[in-house]
Write a protein that holds these residues in place. Structure first.
Motif, PDB file in Angstrom:
ATOM      1  N   ILE A 148       0.838  -1.201   0.000  1.00 56.29           N
ATOM      2  CA  ILE A 148       0.000   0.000   0.000  1.00 56.29           C
ATOM      3  C   ILE A 148       0.874   1.253   0.000  1.00 56.29           C
ATOM      4  CG2 ILE A 148      -1.634   1.336   1.381  1.00 56.29           C
ATOM      5  CD1 ILE A 148      -2.814  -1.363   2.263  1.00 56.29           C
ATOM      6  N   THR A 149       1.930   1.248   0.807  1.00 56.46           N
ATOM      7  CA  THR A 149       2.860   2.379   0.831  1.00 56.46           C
ATOM      8  C   THR A 149       3.508   2.567  -0.535  1.00 56.46           C
ATOM      9  OG1 THR A 149       3.307   1.919   3.156  1.00 56.46           O
ATOM     10  CG2 THR A 149       4.857   3.351   2.017  1.00 56.46           C
ATOM     11  N   PHE A 150       3.922   1.481  -1.153  1.00 55.64           N
ATOM     12  CA  PHE A 150       4.539   1.530  -2.480  1.00 55.64           C
ATOM     13  C   PHE A 150       3.568   2.109  -3.510  1.00 55.64           C
ATOM     14  CE2 PHE A 150       5.348  -0.536  -6.574  1.00 55.64           C
ATOM     15  CZ  PHE A 150       6.667  -0.170  -6.790  1.00 55.64           C
ATOM     16  N   LEU A 151       2.318   1.664  -3.476  1.00 52.11           N
ATOM     17  CA  LEU A 151       1.330   2.158  -4.427  1.00 52.11           C
ATOM     18  C   LEU A 151       1.041   3.638  -4.230  1.00 52.11           C
ATOM     19  CD1 LEU A 151      -1.224  -0.795  -4.486  1.00 52.11           C
ATOM     20  CD2 LEU A 151       0.348  -0.104  -6.307  1.00 52.11           C
ATOM     21  N   LYS A 152       0.978   4.093  -2.986  1.00 54.17           N
ATOM     22  CA  LYS A 152       0.717   5.517  -2.726  1.00 54.17           C
ATOM     23  C   LYS A 152       1.851   6.383  -3.243  1.00 54.17           C
ATOM     24  CE  LYS A 152      -2.448   5.126   1.123  1.00 54.17           C
ATOM     25  NZ  LYS A 152      -2.726   5.408   2.536  1.00 54.17           N
ATOM     26  N   LYS A 153       3.099   5.945  -3.090  1.00 53.11           N
ATOM     27  CA  LYS A 153       4.231   6.709  -3.592  1.00 53.11           C
ATOM     28  C   LYS A 153       4.200   6.801  -5.098  1.00 53.11           C
ATOM     29  CE  LYS A 153       7.466   5.735   0.142  1.00 53.11           C
ATOM     30  NZ  LYS A 153       8.708   5.045   0.536  1.00 53.11           N
ATOM     31  N   HIS A 154       3.863   5.716  -5.776  1.00 50.17           N
ATOM     32  CA  HIS A 154       3.867   5.717  -7.231  1.00 50.17           C
ATOM     33  C   HIS A 154       2.660   6.447  -7.799  1.00 50.17           C
ATOM     34  CE1 HIS A 154       7.443   3.444  -8.208  1.00 50.17           C
ATOM     35  NE2 HIS A 154       7.216   2.751  -7.093  1.00 50.17           N
ATOM     36  N   ARG A 155       1.560   6.495  -7.081  1.00 46.29           N
ATOM     37  CA  ARG A 155       0.419   7.296  -7.540  1.00 46.29           C
ATOM     38  C   ARG A 155       0.778   8.774  -7.521  1.00 46.29           C
ATOM     39  NH1 ARG A 155      -4.607   4.506  -4.387  1.00 46.29           N
ATOM     40  NH2 ARG A 155      -4.649   2.603  -5.606  1.00 46.29           N
ATOM     41  N   LYS A 156       1.511   9.212  -6.488  1.00 47.88           N
ATOM     42  CA  LYS A 156       1.903  10.617  -6.405  1.00 47.88           C
ATOM     43  C   LYS A 156       2.866  10.966  -7.537  1.00 47.88           C
ATOM     44  CE  LYS A 156       1.199  11.109  -1.460  1.00 47.88           C
ATOM     45  NZ  LYS A 156       1.806  11.302  -0.157  1.00 47.88           N
ATOM     46  N   LYS A 157       3.769  10.054  -7.892  1.00 50.01           N
ATOM     47  CA  LYS A 157       4.715  10.305  -8.980  1.00 50.01           C
ATOM     48  C   LYS A 157       3.979  10.379 -10.320  1.00 50.01           C
ATOM     49  CE  LYS A 157       8.806   8.218  -6.940  1.00 50.01           C
ATOM     50  NZ  LYS A 157       9.785   7.126  -7.022  1.00 50.01           N
TER      51      LYS A 157
END
Length: 83
Positions: free
Chosen positions: A71-80
């Motif tokens: 979930i943390t990984f997905l949130k970071k990549h959504r922001k990018k």
């Protein structure tokens, strides 16, 4: 003793329903971890202590940590992707 078993069954069914219907990934991950903990209690009630230990370690522990990390990984990549 039957009341405890009924309560555990009710909680497992309730959490199963929540895991399937909730859309928030963080909430689903927490429900999954709690589901694994309660399932370990069921294994203890049935006298299968080795399965209870495996459920806590693998089902709730490692899998829960991997879900939260994802979930943390997905949130970071959504922001990018949005930037």
């Amino acid at each position: 003793m039957i009341a405890i078993d009924a309560l555990l069954l009710f909680l497992l069914v309730l959490l199963s329903f929540q895991i399937i219907t909730v859309r928030d990934l963080f909430s689903v991950s927490l429900y999954f971890i709690v589901f694994g903990m309660i399932l370990a209690l069921v294994w203890i009630r049935l006298g299968a202590f080795d399965l209870a230990l495996a459920e806590v370690a693998l089902g709730a522990g490692i899998t829960g940590a991997l879900l939260l990390d994802t979930i943390t990984f997905l949130k970071k990549h959504r922001k990018k992707d949005e930037a």
